[in-house]
Write a protein that holds these residues in place. Structure first.
Motif, PDB file in Angstrom:
ATOM      1  N   ARG A  67       4.996   0.281   8.253  1.00 31.36           N
ATOM      2  CA  ARG A  67       4.887   1.463   7.405  1.00 31.36           C
ATOM      3  C   ARG A  67       5.978   1.510   6.342  1.00 31.36           C
ATOM      4  O   ARG A  67       6.865   0.652   6.267  1.00 31.36           O
ATOM      5  CB  ARG A  67       4.931   2.717   8.286  1.00 31.36           C
ATOM      6  N   GLU A  68       5.937   2.580   5.529  1.00 34.12           N
ATOM      7  CA  GLU A  68       6.886   2.761   4.447  1.00 34.12           C
ATOM      8  C   GLU A  68       8.303   3.030   4.972  1.00 34.12           C
ATOM      9  O   GLU A  68       8.487   3.495   6.090  1.00 34.12           O
ATOM     10  CB  GLU A  68       6.439   3.914   3.536  1.00 34.12           C
ATOM     11  N   LYS A  74       0.834  -1.210   0.000  1.00 35.98           N
ATOM     12  CA  LYS A  74       0.000   0.000   0.000  1.00 35.98           C
ATOM     13  C   LYS A  74       0.869   1.261   0.000  1.00 35.98           C
ATOM     14  O   LYS A  74       1.817   1.374   0.771  1.00 35.98           O
ATOM     15  CB  LYS A  74      -0.887  -0.018   1.245  1.00 35.98           C
ATOM     16  N   GLN A  75       0.544   2.216  -0.849  1.00 31.60           N
ATOM     17  CA  GLN A  75       1.237   3.505  -0.830  1.00 31.60           C
ATOM     18  C   GLN A  75       0.790   4.310   0.393  1.00 31.60           C
ATOM     19  O   GLN A  75      -0.380   4.254   0.796  1.00 31.60           O
ATOM     20  CB  GLN A  75       0.940   4.291  -2.095  1.00 31.60           C
ATOM     21  N   PRO A  76       1.720   5.069   1.024  1.00 26.47           N
ATOM     22  CA  PRO A  76       1.332   5.875   2.193  1.00 26.47           C
ATOM     23  C   PRO A  76       0.418   7.021   1.804  1.00 26.47           C
ATOM     24  O   PRO A  76       0.371   7.447   0.648  1.00 26.47           O
ATOM     25  CB  PRO A  76       2.672   6.396   2.716  1.00 26.47           C
ATOM     26  N   THR A  82       0.991  -3.558  11.577  1.00 24.07           N
ATOM     27  CA  THR A  82       1.205  -2.574  10.516  1.00 24.07           C
ATOM     28  C   THR A  82       2.694  -2.281  10.392  1.00 24.07           C
ATOM     29  O   THR A  82       3.353  -1.969  11.386  1.00 24.07           O
ATOM     30  CB  THR A  82       0.468  -1.259  10.813  1.00 24.07           C
ATOM     31  N   TYR A  86       3.286  -1.627   3.981  1.00 29.11           N
ATOM     32  CA  TYR A  86       3.298  -0.514   3.032  1.00 29.11           C
ATOM     33  C   TYR A  86       4.381  -0.688   1.963  1.00 29.11           C
ATOM     34  O   TYR A  86       5.363  -1.407   2.154  1.00 29.11           O
ATOM     35  CB  TYR A  86       3.550   0.796   3.771  1.00 29.11           C
ATOM     36  N   ASN A 103       7.106   4.727  10.083  1.00 27.51           N
ATOM     37  CA  ASN A 103       7.986   4.933   8.944  1.00 27.51           C
ATOM     38  C   ASN A 103       9.430   5.251   9.351  1.00 27.51           C
ATOM     39  O   ASN A 103       9.710   5.700  10.453  1.00 27.51           O
ATOM     40  CB  ASN A 103       7.444   6.030   8.018  1.00 27.51           C
TER      41      ASN A 103
END
Length: 245
Positions: A112-113, A60-62, A110, A94, A131
């Motif tokens: 993150r990027e 998934k893109q942030p 989760t 992400y 992130n």
């Protein structure tokens, strides 16, 4: 019905559940098993013998709020997941993240990027890794722990359930805070007990131990045990828990 791009490269023996979406240029290695209602975004690279459970979202893109302090709006590179890794139910990974081999990203976690996670690391149920974090190999980050952005965790670190870390001493008030933000640094083989709180920018030394419920307001030296609020070295306390006179 599944929606699988004809530009995806999927090994012949991959098993895919129902209602799954696989976008363009995704690569999936042999022996991988994908559950129901999984979404795998474009370009994602998944290794061999990976297991991805129901409702997971991969690559998934942030998204950025209008007032976000992070201004990097460029599209992140595809997510990469190593061989024999397990991704749990409803986990979200992400784009821009790199997951090593033989990892476990548990249910509801989760990642993150711009996060890297080394081989054989466990990210427990409900854990949030924000992130720009780097997590080493053979770590255990237990249920509902929160790893704040801009943190670094070295190899073989243990983080108990509900540990909270932070990265902003101004608590959102300093307009220039992004330049001053710094997460936790946890050195090799350190351990952090259940419900401990680590303030921004603190370093937990190699093989150090932070006791359950401790509030870490200063760096912890290599090999030291700290307990209490604020956390102090155990030798500074009497058996009763009161300060020595």
């Amino acid at each position: 019905m599944n929606h699988i791009s004809n530009r995806a490269k999927i090994a012949p023996d991959v098993k895919i559940g129902k209602f799954t979406v696989i976008e363009d240029d995704v690569e999936i290695g042999k022996g991988t098993v994908i559950g129901n209602n999984v979404t795998i975004y474009k370009g994602t690279k998944i290794g061999k013998n990976v297991r991805i459970d129901d409702n997971a979202v991969i690559g998934k893109q942030p998204m950025r709020a209008q007032n976000s302090i992070f201004k990097d709006t460029a599209e992140k590179p595809p997510c990469r997941i190593g061989d024999e890794t397990i991704i749990g139910t409803s986990a979200v990974i992400y784009a821009g993240s790199v997951i090593g081999s033989k990892c476990l990203i548990a249910d509801l976690a989760t990642v993150r990027e711009d996060v890297t996670i080394g081989d054989m690391t466990i990210i427990g149920r409900g854990v949030a890794v924000e992130n720009y974090c780097k997590i080493g190999s053979k770590c255990k980050i237990e249920t509902n722990a929160y790893i704040t952005a801009l943190s670094e965790i070295e190899d073989q670190v243990f983080v108990a359930p509900c540990v909270a870390t932070s990265n902003d001493n101004s608590a959102g008030r300093d307009p220039d805070r992004v330049k001053k933000m710094k997460g936790v640094t946890v050195k090799k083989k350190a351990r952090i007990g259940v419900n401990a709180t680590i303030l921004p920018g603190k370093v937990i030394g190699e093989d150090a131990f932070v006791g359950a419920g401790a509030v870490v307001t200063k760096d912890v030296e290599d090999g030291k045990v700290v307990i209490g609020n604020p956390a102090r070295e155990k030798d500074d306390l009497s058996v009763s828990g009161k300060e020595k006179s």
